[in-house]
Scaffold this motif. Structure first.
Motif, mmCIF file in Angstrom:
data_model
loop_
_atom_site.group_PDB
_atom_site.id
_atom_site.type_symbol
_atom_site.label_atom_id
_atom_site.label_comp_id
_atom_site.label_asym_id
_atom_site.label_seq_id
_atom_site.Cartn_x
_atom_site.Cartn_y
_atom_site.Cartn_z
ATOM 1 N N ASN A 11 0.836 -1.187 0.000
ATOM 2 C CA ASN A 11 0.000 0.000 0.000
ATOM 3 C C ASN A 11 0.879 1.248 0.000
ATOM 4 O O ASN A 11 1.724 1.415 0.861
ATOM 5 C CB ASN A 11 -0.910 -0.068 1.228
ATOM 6 N N ASN A 12 0.658 2.126 -0.972
ATOM 7 C CA ASN A 12 1.467 3.334 -1.111
ATOM 8 C C ASN A 12 1.338 4.290 0.062
ATOM 9 O O ASN A 12 2.304 4.891 0.493
ATOM 10 C CB ASN A 12 1.100 4.078 -2.395
ATOM 11 N N LYS A 13 0.115 4.448 0.593
ATOM 12 C CA LYS A 13 -0.127 5.366 1.703
ATOM 13 C C LYS A 13 0.652 4.939 2.945
ATOM 14 O O LYS A 13 1.257 5.765 3.616
ATOM 15 C CB LYS A 13 -1.622 5.444 2.002
ATOM 16 N N VAL A 14 0.647 3.646 3.220
ATOM 17 C CA VAL A 14 1.367 3.116 4.383
ATOM 18 C C VAL A 14 2.868 3.327 4.233
ATOM 19 O O VAL A 14 3.535 3.791 5.157
ATOM 20 C CB VAL A 14 1.038 1.616 4.609
ATOM 21 N N SER A 15 3.416 3.033 3.060
ATOM 22 C CA SER A 15 4.854 3.196 2.871
ATOM 23 C C SER A 15 5.253 4.667 2.922
ATOM 24 O O SER A 15 6.316 5.012 3.432
ATOM 25 C CB SER A 15 5.321 2.552 1.562
ATOM 26 N N THR A 16 4.391 5.569 2.444
ATOM 27 C CA THR A 16 4.675 7.000 2.522
ATOM 28 C C THR A 16 4.692 7.459 3.978
ATOM 29 O O THR A 16 5.576 8.212 4.388
ATOM 30 C CB THR A 16 3.618 7.811 1.722
ATOM 31 N N GLN A 17 3.738 6.978 4.777
ATOM 32 C CA GLN A 17 3.703 7.319 6.200
ATOM 33 C C GLN A 17 4.937 6.785 6.926
ATOM 34 O O GLN A 17 5.504 7.469 7.768
ATOM 35 C CB GLN A 17 2.438 6.771 6.852
ATOM 36 N N CYS A 18 5.349 5.587 6.584
ATOM 37 C CA CYS A 18 6.539 4.998 7.205
ATOM 38 C C CYS A 18 7.787 5.815 6.875
ATOM 39 O O CYS A 18 8.612 6.065 7.745
ATOM 40 C CB CYS A 18 6.730 3.543 6.751
ATOM 41 N N LEU A 19 7.901 6.214 5.612
ATOM 42 C CA LEU A 19 9.045 7.038 5.210
ATOM 43 C C LEU A 19 9.049 8.377 5.925
ATOM 44 O O LEU A 19 10.097 8.856 6.361
ATOM 45 C CB LEU A 19 9.045 7.261 3.695
ATOM 46 N N LYS A 20 7.881 8.979 6.070
ATOM 47 C CA LYS A 20 7.790 10.269 6.760
ATOM 48 C C LYS A 20 8.195 10.115 8.222
ATOM 49 O O LYS A 20 8.962 10.929 8.743
ATOM 50 C CB LYS A 20 6.384 10.846 6.649
#
Length: 111
Positions: free
Chosen positions: A1-10
């Motif tokens: 999931n793109n949203k989850v990976s973006t949140q993790c990176l942030k």
């Protein structure tokens, strides 16, 4: 999931920025044993001229740092706020302590 990976990176970027603050200002920033920060500390950090990111990212990093339960508990203890060099500058007010207790209550409800 793109949203989850973006949140993790942030979150990873925010943790790295907090690490930078802890290394650069160890008498002020300590995620495991935080002290209440001086009101307006972001201006002091910018004036020092060492912050390697944008002002916006500094505000996000500070919001992340003060949003932690450890930091909120530090406010409840009624400690003094500290400057970048660890000097006590003013006291946590009753209103700030009450706000902190409310934030902790909301954090507990999320889990």
């Amino acid at each position: 999931n793109n949203k989850v990976s973006t949140q993790c990176l942030k979150k990873k970027r925010l943790r790295q920025a907090v690490d930078w603050l802890s290394c650069t200002y160890p008498k002020c920033f300590n995620p495991q044993d935080p002290k209440p920060l001086k009101i307006g500390i972001s201006k002091d950090i910018i004036l020092e001229g060492q912050w390697p990111h944008s002002k916006k990212f500094l505000k996000e990093t500070l919001a992340f740092y003060i949003g932690s339960p450890f930091y909120q508990r530090a406010l409840i203890k009624g400690k003094n706020r500290v400057s970048l060099i660890g000097k006590e500058v003013d006291e946590v007010t009753d209103l700030q302590e009450a706000d902190s207790k409310e934030r902790l209550k909301k954090l507990r409800q999320k889990t």
